[in-house]
Enzyme design. Structure first.
Site, PDB file in Angstrom:
ATOM      1  N   LYS A 104       0.879  -1.168   0.000  1.00  0.00           N
ATOM      2  CA  LYS A 104       0.000   0.000   0.000  1.00  0.00           C
ATOM      3  C   LYS A 104       0.914   1.215   0.000  1.00  0.00           C
ATOM      4  O   LYS A 104       1.449   1.603   1.032  1.00  0.00           O
ATOM      5  CB  LYS A 104      -0.906  -0.008   1.229  1.00  0.00           C
ATOM      6  CG  LYS A 104      -1.876   1.154   1.220  1.00  0.00           C
ATOM      7  CD  LYS A 104      -2.820   1.125   2.377  1.00  0.00           C
ATOM      8  CE  LYS A 104      -3.828   2.280   2.297  1.00  0.00           C
ATOM      9  NZ  LYS A 104      -3.411   3.462   1.572  1.00  0.00           N
ATOM     10  N   ARG A 134      -3.273   8.359  -4.935  1.00  0.00           N
ATOM     11  CA  ARG A 134      -3.955   7.429  -5.830  1.00  0.00           C
ATOM     12  C   ARG A 134      -4.374   8.193  -7.075  1.00  0.00           C
ATOM     13  O   ARG A 134      -4.918   9.304  -6.970  1.00  0.00           O
ATOM     14  CB  ARG A 134      -5.175   6.867  -5.098  1.00  0.00           C
ATOM     15  CG  ARG A 134      -6.001   5.882  -5.890  1.00  0.00           C
ATOM     16  CD  ARG A 134      -5.594   4.448  -5.608  1.00  0.00           C
ATOM     17  NE  ARG A 134      -6.432   3.519  -6.362  1.00  0.00           N
ATOM     18  CZ  ARG A 134      -7.533   2.961  -5.885  1.00  0.00           C
ATOM     19  NH1 ARG A 134      -7.932   3.237  -4.656  1.00  0.00           N
ATOM     20  NH2 ARG A 134      -8.228   2.108  -6.616  1.00  0.00           N
ATOM     21  N   GLU A 158      -0.592   4.548  -8.188  1.00  0.00           N
ATOM     22  CA  GLU A 158      -0.235   5.499  -7.142  1.00  0.00           C
ATOM     23  C   GLU A 158       0.858   6.409  -7.689  1.00  0.00           C
ATOM     24  O   GLU A 158       1.874   5.930  -8.197  1.00  0.00           O
ATOM     25  CB  GLU A 158       0.285   4.735  -5.913  1.00  0.00           C
ATOM     26  CG  GLU A 158       0.394   5.560  -4.656  1.00  0.00           C
ATOM     27  CD  GLU A 158      -0.886   5.510  -3.819  1.00  0.00           C
ATOM     28  OE1 GLU A 158      -1.813   4.728  -4.158  1.00  0.00           O
ATOM     29  OE2 GLU A 158      -0.960   6.263  -2.837  1.00  0.00           O
ATOM     30  N   LYS A 212      -7.508  -3.170   2.842  1.00  0.00           N
ATOM     31  CA  LYS A 212      -6.268  -2.511   3.278  1.00  0.00           C
ATOM     32  C   LYS A 212      -5.816  -3.231   4.535  1.00  0.00           C
ATOM     33  O   LYS A 212      -6.602  -3.402   5.457  1.00  0.00           O
ATOM     34  CB  LYS A 212      -6.539  -1.056   3.677  1.00  0.00           C
ATOM     35  CG  LYS A 212      -6.958  -0.156   2.580  1.00  0.00           C
ATOM     36  CD  LYS A 212      -6.968   1.287   3.077  1.00  0.00           C
ATOM     37  CE  LYS A 212      -8.340   1.664   3.620  1.00  0.00           C
ATOM     38  NZ  LYS A 212      -8.541   3.108   3.757  1.00  0.00           N
TER      39      LYS A 212
END
Ligand SMILES: [Zn+2]
Ligand SMILES: [Zn+2]
Lengths: 532, 336
Positions: free
Chosen positions: A228, A233, A276, A401
């Site tokens: 992550k 994003r 990202e 997540k």
């Protein structure tokens, strides 16, 4: 605007999603087409350009109410909302003006070209002709900042009910770079031309925080694990020689990141990549800190120096469109395979990487990989089900997540300020300090993480233990220690403490901890050295 | 000074008596029965005849209590003391204190509109006026009582039509009875929580006319009175006590409901703007009527309101009260 104000009241008077959806559905089914389009625009954060400064609004409102400006300003923190403060201090209207939502918006936009005297006359006349709720709504049209307690999701659901068009399809239609001027009800909702807006993004698929134990998700092989990443994003769209970069908040960021211009020459028209945006150290082949990226975010155009200091890449997660075909219904495994082979074929100096798979033979292995996240500039792991389609919006089940635990520090509360809106009568915004010798050095604010009952308790305490007042802020006797959780730390010359925290919030009230045992500035600096 | 501000409360040296003291003192003059004004432990109490029953109900029958009619002057020590209607709740009073020709009025809690229940506010000429400022900002402007009555009854009717029980959070003393008299009994029966009903009986016993009510007891459930409205203290809203009523629409009646933020925080379905305190216009009107040159401002927006009064030409100061432990909602719960 009566019907729109009634809608506002109906939405405001309930906390129940079903009631809100019903009210909005009813409104959308009955309102005029222009009003419908404007309502959708307002509810999705598109507002008319502000024709009048809030300074002028404050002055005129105070003058009309017959109160000095300082008293108006003193009301504002109590109410917590400028539009509402104005609506509340003004005397009762003396006339009644009936005009539709879109007509009022047209009136306001015409003020763009008017001189100040004319602006003032128009605004005062409106205030004098609108009952309280309409007056509040009118002020909101000027000041923007619509939060009617209606999420995009709820609005889309109501729209789906009112029109009979599929929910996910509508979400897609509502995205992109439209304004009420560029569309009509027909072209936006009923019969959109898919090629009309090359820049139109797909709705982002958003993950929930993992609540259960990961092994409850089933066999580890059913899942794709990846980092992550701690950037922005973004959705990169390449169509017909043009490129567009959208943020998750539906901001068009194309011009802020000129690096991506060259991708147009290497990837086929009709490519849409979810990824990202990261500041990137090409020599080390690793992300730079979020701090570096932050320098890029604030700027509309980028000076050369910054481009070399903080170059960005797109860390690609997913492929939504390929050669113009919408891939979202295909399973992730398939989308991902196409994406990987497409990126592998690109020259390595292009600013795009595939977000690497994190491989492990079992969940324990993934847990170990997750544990080192912060050291490599990631916030944890993402878990994505390999056979799942790309959904629209925040949905449970296929994406999770799995973040690392936040950093924490024990700090002393030294200032308090009343909240706004829902919490206008409570002290909810606090400034916290750590020890530096015998001094307390403020280092962060935090305003969430306590229950309403705890906020009430601390509010009562603040009232009795105020030592000084600076406007709405009260200095309080240092006494209470709170555990502050945060996601990152970076140097900040603007702060007395020399550090700034990312996403600070109150983790808990350490009633067990004596004042002297709060953390120190040295502790913060150590964290800065490790994680900054 | 005719009145002094001490850690135990507002003190009159000439009478050796305190007004609404918050610590035990030998002699207390009480403006009204709310718990932040009438506290236990005083050597002797003095209050209006209409306020006394509630004070007895709350503090016990064995307190030493002297009662008075409105407007009757009592010589206490070297002070002339009289009680005058404050319009806040039944029996509530402003206390007028005269010493050597100098007149002070401590108004306690007051409102200036006639609520149809309390003895209407009576302006009392004085040199120095002590005013509350619970709603001392221009954002507080109360709707007319007939508008309120219409909104309340429309909501109740709407709830009945939707098959929901209307449950209204109201403070037990004053607000509850005021609202009782605004409700239209032709819509259905009025149910009350025990705390509200206890105060109702005290007030009925002293001759106040209130509409019929039915106390909620075990066995009363959603099916018993499908068209009823329920009046309960705010603290009962959202508790298991509510479960018996099935589908409900909750309402909350308070001056703070004027603010959207507070309405939303309360998470009630409806907020009704109604208070037993004066709004901005009411405060300003009342102060003007007293003819006072000097004004002391107590609980509420003391800093802002006293500053405003100074700009209007008054000699205005702040009185710090020991008024802790409350969020503003609860302030009204105590003070209302
Ligand atoms: Zn009070
Ligand atoms: Zn009171």
């Amino acid at each position: 605007m009566k019907d729109f104000a009634a809608l506002f009241t109906a939405l405001d008077q309930t906390t129940k999603t079903s009631v809100k959806t019903a009210a909005l559905t009813e409104y959308l089914a009955a309102a005029r087409e222009e009003d419908r389009v404007w309502t959708i625009a307002l509810l999705s954060g598109r507002r008319p350009r502000r024709a009048i400064t809030t300074t002028k609004l404050r002055e005129w409102a105070a003058e009309r109410a017959g109160i000095p400006l300082w008293l108006f300003e003193a009301c504002y923190p109590v109410v917590g909302d400028l539009s509402e403060t104005i609506a509340l201090v003004l005397p009762e209207p003396e006339t009644r003006i009936e005009r539709s939502l879109s007509d009022w918006i047209a009136t306001l936009r015409a003020l763009d070209k008017a001189d100040e005297a004319e602006r003032k006359e128009t605004i005062l006349a409106a205030w004098n002709g609108l009952p309280p709720t309409e007056r509040f709504v009118f002020n909101k049209l000027i000041t923007g900042g619509w939060r009617m307690g209606v999420s995009q999701k709820l609005m889309t659901r109501a729209l789906a009910k009112a029109t009979g068009i599929d929910d996910a399809e509508l979400t897609h239609r509502l995205m992109g770079d439209w304004t009420p001027d560029s569309v009509s009800w027909d072209s936006l909702i009923e019969a959109p031309d898919p090629t009309a807006d090359l820049s139109r993004p797909y709705p982002f698929y958003l993950a929930y925080q993992l609540e259960q134990e990961p092994h409850e998700l089933g066999p580890v092989n059913d899942w794709l694990a990846e980092r992550k990443w701690d950037g922005i994003r973004g959705q990169l769209i390449l169509r017909e020689g043009e490129r567009y970069l959208w943020s998750r908040g539906e901001d068009l960021m194309t011009d802020r990141f000129p690096e991506f211009a060259q991708l147009v020459d290497f990837l086929p028209s009709g490519t849409v990549i979810d990824g990202e945006v990261l500041a990137y150290d090409h020599a080390a082949d690793a992300p730079l800190s979020f701090n570096k990226l932050q320098a890029r975010i604030g700027r509309k155009t980028v000076p050369k120096k910054l481009l070399t200091e903080a170059p960005v890449i797109l860390m690609a997660y997913d492929l939504l469109e390929w050669h113009g075909a919408d891939l979202r219904q295909a399973p992730l495994a398939e989308r991902r395979a196409t994406l990987e082979s497409a990126i592998e074929a690109l020259p390595p100096e292009l600013p795009i990487r595939i977000s690497p798979r994190v491989e492990a033979k079992d969940w324990d292995g993934l847990a170990q990989a997750r544990a080192i996240s912060r050291d490599i500039g990631a916030e944890g792991l993402m878990l994505k089900r390999l056979n799942a389609p790309y959904l629209a919006g925040r949905k449970k089940g296929d994406w999770w997540k799995w973040k690392v635990d936040p950093l924490t520090i024990d700090a002393v509360m030294i200032y308090a300020q009343a909240g706004s809106g829902r919490r206008a009568t409570l002290y909810t915004d606090f400034t916290f300090a750590v020890w530096n010798g015998n001094d307390l050095v403020p280092f962060t604010k935090a305003y969430s993480g306590l229950t309403d009952a705890e906020f009430r308790q601390i509010t009562a305490w603040v009232r009795k233990n105020t030592t000084d007042r600076f406007g709405p802020v009260r200095a309080v006797t240092p006494h209470h220690v709170f555990e502050i959780a945060f996601e990152g730390i970076q140097p900040s010359p603007r702060h007395k403490s020399g550090v700034a925290l990312r996403f600070p919030r109150i983790a808990r009230w350490r009633k067990d901890k004596p004042l002297q045992e709060a953390n120190t500035l040295d502790d913060l600096n150590q964290m800065l050295e490790i994680y900054g | 000074m005719v009145l002094e501000f001490t850690p135990s409360g507002i003190y009159c040296p000439a009478a050796d008596a305190y007004i609404d003291p918050w610590r035990p003192v030998p002699r207390a003059l009480i403006t009204h029965g709310h718990s932040d004004h009438a506290r236990p432990g005083m050597g002797a109490y003095m209050a209006t005849k209409a306020a006394a029953p509630v004070i007895h109900h709350r503090l016990g029958g064995d307190i030493r209590m002297e009662t008075t009619d409105y407007g009757v002057t009592h010589r206490i020590g070297d002070a002339d003391i009289s009680f005058h209607p404050a319009g806040h709740v039944p029996g509530s009073a402003q206390i007028r204190v005269e010493v050597d020709g100098e007149v002070w009025v401590a108004s306690g809690d007051y409102k200036v509109i006639d609520d149809g229940l309390s003895e209407p506010f009576e302006p009392v000429k004085c040199h120095t006026f002590i005013t509350e400022s619970t709603f001392g900002l221009p954002i507080y402007d109360w709707p007319d009582q007939d508008v309120l009555a219409r909104d309340l009854n429309d909501w109740w009717r709407g709830c009945v039509a939707e098959g929901k029980r209307a449950v209204l959070g109201v403070y037990a003393l004053g607000k509850a009875q005021r609202i009782l008299r605004l409700l239209d009994p032709s819509i259905g029966p009025i149910l009350t929580h025990g705390a509200v009903e206890a105060t109702n009986s005290v007030l009925r016993a002293q001759g106040l006319a209130l509409p019929d009510t039915v106390q909620v007891v075990d066995g009363i459930d959603a099916k018993s009175h499908p068209d009823a409205i329920v009046l309960a203290p705010p603290s009962a809203l959202g508790t298991p006590w509510m479960k018996r009523f099935g589908a409900v629409s909750t309402g909350f009646a308070s001056g703070w409901m004027r603010l959207r933020g507070v309405r939303r925080r309360r998470a009630a379905d409806r907020g009704f703007v109604v208070s037993d305190h004066a709004d901005w216009k009411g405060l300003n009107w009342a102060i003007e009527q007293t003819g006072a040159e000097r004004v002391f401002v107590t609980h509420g927006y003391t800093a802002q309101f006293s500053q405003w009064l100074r700009e209007q030409g008054y000699d205005a100061g702040i009185v710090q009260t020991e008024f802790g432990g409350e969020d503003l909602d609860e302030a009204e719960e105590n003070a209302a």
